[in-house]
Scaffold this motif. Structure first.
Motif, mmCIF file in Angstrom:
data_model
loop_
_atom_site.group_PDB
_atom_site.id
_atom_site.type_symbol
_atom_site.label_atom_id
_atom_site.label_comp_id
_atom_site.label_asym_id
_atom_site.label_seq_id
_atom_site.Cartn_x
_atom_site.Cartn_y
_atom_site.Cartn_z
ATOM 1 N N VAL A 54 0.819 -1.209 0.000
ATOM 2 C CA VAL A 54 0.000 0.000 0.000
ATOM 3 C C VAL A 54 0.854 1.260 0.000
ATOM 4 O O VAL A 54 0.369 2.348 -0.299
ATOM 5 C CB VAL A 54 -0.969 0.040 1.203
ATOM 6 C CG1 VAL A 54 -2.007 -1.058 1.083
ATOM 7 C CG2 VAL A 54 -0.252 -0.016 2.520
ATOM 8 N N TYR A 55 2.152 1.129 0.332
ATOM 9 C CA TYR A 55 3.025 2.301 0.416
ATOM 10 C C TYR A 55 4.450 1.894 0.077
ATOM 11 O O TYR A 55 4.922 0.837 0.497
ATOM 12 C CB TYR A 55 2.980 2.876 1.834
ATOM 13 C CG TYR A 55 3.978 3.981 2.079
ATOM 14 C CD1 TYR A 55 3.694 5.288 1.719
ATOM 15 C CD2 TYR A 55 5.206 3.718 2.670
ATOM 16 C CE1 TYR A 55 4.606 6.300 1.942
ATOM 17 C CE2 TYR A 55 6.122 4.725 2.895
ATOM 18 C CZ TYR A 55 5.817 6.011 2.527
ATOM 19 O OH TYR A 55 6.729 7.017 2.739
ATOM 20 N N LYS A 56 5.110 2.745 -0.677
ATOM 21 C CA LYS A 56 6.525 2.536 -0.979
ATOM 22 C C LYS A 56 7.220 3.880 -0.839
ATOM 23 O O LYS A 56 6.907 4.838 -1.542
ATOM 24 C CB LYS A 56 6.690 1.984 -2.394
ATOM 25 C CG LYS A 56 8.115 1.640 -2.739
ATOM 26 C CD LYS A 56 8.207 0.989 -4.096
ATOM 27 C CE LYS A 56 9.642 0.627 -4.404
ATOM 28 N NZ LYS A 56 9.782 0.074 -5.742
ATOM 29 N N GLY A 57 8.168 3.966 0.113
ATOM 30 C CA GLY A 57 8.886 5.209 0.372
ATOM 31 C C GLY A 57 9.845 5.520 -0.758
ATOM 32 O O GLY A 57 10.581 4.643 -1.223
ATOM 33 N N ASN A 109 5.104 9.245 4.116
ATOM 34 C CA ASN A 109 4.620 10.419 3.398
ATOM 35 C C ASN A 109 3.219 10.095 2.897
ATOM 36 O O ASN A 109 3.055 9.229 2.039
ATOM 37 C CB ASN A 109 5.553 10.737 2.233
ATOM 38 C CG ASN A 109 5.155 11.971 1.482
ATOM 39 O OD1 ASN A 109 4.077 12.529 1.680
ATOM 40 N ND2 ASN A 109 6.033 12.421 0.593
ATOM 41 N N PRO A 110 2.192 10.773 3.393
ATOM 42 C CA PRO A 110 0.818 10.452 2.985
ATOM 43 C C PRO A 110 0.582 10.556 1.480
ATOM 44 O O PRO A 110 -0.276 9.870 0.940
ATOM 45 C CB PRO A 110 -0.030 11.481 3.731
ATOM 46 C CG PRO A 110 0.815 11.947 4.850
ATOM 47 C CD PRO A 110 2.235 11.816 4.403
ATOM 48 N N LEU A 111 1.353 11.380 0.792
ATOM 49 C CA LEU A 111 1.164 11.547 -0.651
ATOM 50 C C LEU A 111 1.631 10.340 -1.450
ATOM 51 O O LEU A 111 1.274 10.199 -2.621
ATOM 52 C CB LEU A 111 1.903 12.793 -1.142
ATOM 53 C CG LEU A 111 1.454 14.127 -0.543
ATOM 54 C CD1 LEU A 111 2.334 15.245 -1.053
ATOM 55 C CD2 LEU A 111 0.003 14.384 -0.862
ATOM 56 N N GLN A 120 -0.555 4.665 -2.644
ATOM 57 C CA GLN A 120 -1.150 4.487 -3.963
ATOM 58 C C GLN A 120 -2.639 4.762 -3.942
ATOM 59 O O GLN A 120 -3.202 5.221 -4.924
ATOM 60 C CB GLN A 120 -0.873 3.059 -4.467
ATOM 61 C CG GLN A 120 0.571 2.887 -4.814
ATOM 62 C CD GLN A 120 1.153 1.595 -4.306
ATOM 63 O OE1 GLN A 120 0.482 0.784 -3.694
ATOM 64 N NE2 GLN A 120 2.432 1.416 -4.542
ATOM 65 N N ASN A 121 -3.279 4.497 -2.827
ATOM 66 C CA ASN A 121 -4.702 4.744 -2.674
ATOM 67 C C ASN A 121 -4.885 5.529 -1.376
ATOM 68 O O ASN A 121 -4.556 5.029 -0.302
ATOM 69 C CB ASN A 121 -5.453 3.405 -2.616
ATOM 70 C CG ASN A 121 -6.943 3.579 -2.621
ATOM 71 O OD1 ASN A 121 -7.456 4.686 -2.540
ATOM 72 N ND2 ASN A 121 -7.647 2.464 -2.707
ATOM 73 N N PRO A 122 -5.399 6.749 -1.443
ATOM 74 C CA PRO A 122 -5.551 7.553 -0.226
ATOM 75 C C PRO A 122 -6.403 6.882 0.851
ATOM 76 O O PRO A 122 -6.221 7.145 2.037
ATOM 77 C CB PRO A 122 -6.221 8.834 -0.716
ATOM 78 C CG PRO A 122 -5.905 8.902 -2.170
ATOM 79 C CD PRO A 122 -5.790 7.491 -2.641
ATOM 80 N N GLU A 123 -7.319 5.996 0.459
ATOM 81 C CA GLU A 123 -8.134 5.305 1.449
ATOM 82 C C GLU A 123 -7.281 4.394 2.335
ATOM 83 O O GLU A 123 -7.621 4.147 3.485
ATOM 84 C CB GLU A 123 -9.248 4.488 0.777
ATOM 85 C CG GLU A 123 -10.395 5.329 0.248
ATOM 86 C CD GLU A 123 -10.083 5.964 -1.101
ATOM 87 O OE1 GLU A 123 -9.328 5.370 -1.889
ATOM 88 O OE2 GLU A 123 -10.597 7.067 -1.352
ATOM 89 N N ARG A 156 -7.394 4.506 6.318
ATOM 90 C CA ARG A 156 -7.651 3.300 7.113
ATOM 91 C C ARG A 156 -6.528 3.101 8.131
ATOM 92 O O ARG A 156 -6.783 2.794 9.297
ATOM 93 C CB ARG A 156 -7.767 2.078 6.214
ATOM 94 C CG ARG A 156 -8.139 0.810 6.986
ATOM 95 C CD ARG A 156 -8.207 -0.455 6.138
ATOM 96 N NE ARG A 156 -8.921 -0.290 4.895
ATOM 97 C CZ ARG A 156 -8.368 -0.422 3.684
ATOM 98 N NH1 ARG A 156 -7.091 -0.714 3.570
ATOM 99 N NH2 ARG A 156 -9.084 -0.277 2.600
ATOM 100 N N LEU A 157 -5.284 3.275 7.699
ATOM 101 C CA LEU A 157 -4.139 3.109 8.594
ATOM 102 C C LEU A 157 -4.208 4.063 9.778
ATOM 103 O O LEU A 157 -4.023 3.673 10.923
ATOM 104 C CB LEU A 157 -2.833 3.341 7.825
ATOM 105 C CG LEU A 157 -1.565 3.448 8.660
ATOM 106 C CD1 LEU A 157 -1.214 2.095 9.255
ATOM 107 C CD2 LEU A 157 -0.422 3.975 7.823
ATOM 108 N N MET A 158 -4.517 5.304 9.510
ATOM 109 C CA MET A 158 -4.535 6.324 10.562
ATOM 110 C C MET A 158 -5.840 6.317 11.366
ATOM 111 O O MET A 158 -5.940 7.007 12.370
ATOM 112 C CB MET A 158 -4.313 7.703 9.953
ATOM 113 C CG MET A 158 -2.997 7.831 9.205
ATOM 114 S SD MET A 158 -1.561 7.580 10.247
ATOM 115 C CE MET A 158 -1.436 9.173 10.993
#
Length: 187
Positions: A28-31, A153-155, A158-161, A165-167
């Protein structure tokens, strides 16, 4: 509109189509700073090791010395201090930087991949209920997973949802005004 365009551009340029990881779930996230963090820390470690070996050699070959044992100890202590402070400081500042974040829906768990002190990947598994958002914004912390600080980094989600959900931002806020009224009256 400019902000959303920038977020879209950053999101689309920094990540590619993620493969699912069989053990950790969906990426869901890649720095985007993972290689930079690894490179800077590796460079810092290598220069520290170089200093440890070269300073005594240079001191012996050049004949630079001090008559006083106290001055010698202070000089070597100062060099040793700067040799070790930089890598330790970099480790403290970047230990929570999330390289990749996976979400496994079947178990409702997140898996954060970070670098540890010896530059290998460290796996931290947690659930959304373990996520705590700091009351005061901290420079190198977006949230705490159990007790470990994590920086994302929230930006770059890949999917803002997934970030919501994480936060825990996807949960509705429920205020029980009657309970609040009873608590204030009992005080």
């Amino acid at each position: 509109q400019v902000t959303s365009f920038q977020a879209l551009a950053v999101r689309s340029l920094s990540t590619s189509a993620p493969p699912d990881h069989p053990e950790h779930g969906r990426l869901v996230y890649k720095g985007n700073l993972a290689k930079a963090v690894l490179g800077v820390r590796f460079f810092s470690y290598s220069t520290s090791v170089f200093n440890l070996f070269m300073v005594p050699y240079i001191m012996l070959k050049t004949g630079i010395g001090f008559d006083s044992l106290l001055i010698q100890a202070a000089f070597y202590g100062l060099i040793g201090f700067f040799t070790f402070v930089t890598p330790v400081t970099l480790h403290i500042l970047t230990k929570g930087y999330v390289i990749r974040l996976y979400y496994k829906e079947e178990m409702d768990t997140y898996t954060a991949i970070t670098y540890n002190a010896i530059l290998t990947e460290k796996v931290t598994v947690f659930q959304q209920k373990d996520v705590k958002i700091p009351d005061i914004t901290k420079m190198f912390t977006t949230f705490y997973a159990k007790t470990k600080s994590m920086l994302v980094n929230p930006l770059l989600f890949q999917n803002p949802e997934d970030f919501n959900r994480l936060m825990g931002y996807d949960k509705s806020l429920y205020f029980d005004f009657e309970e609040e009224k009873e608590n204030s009256e009992s005080k």
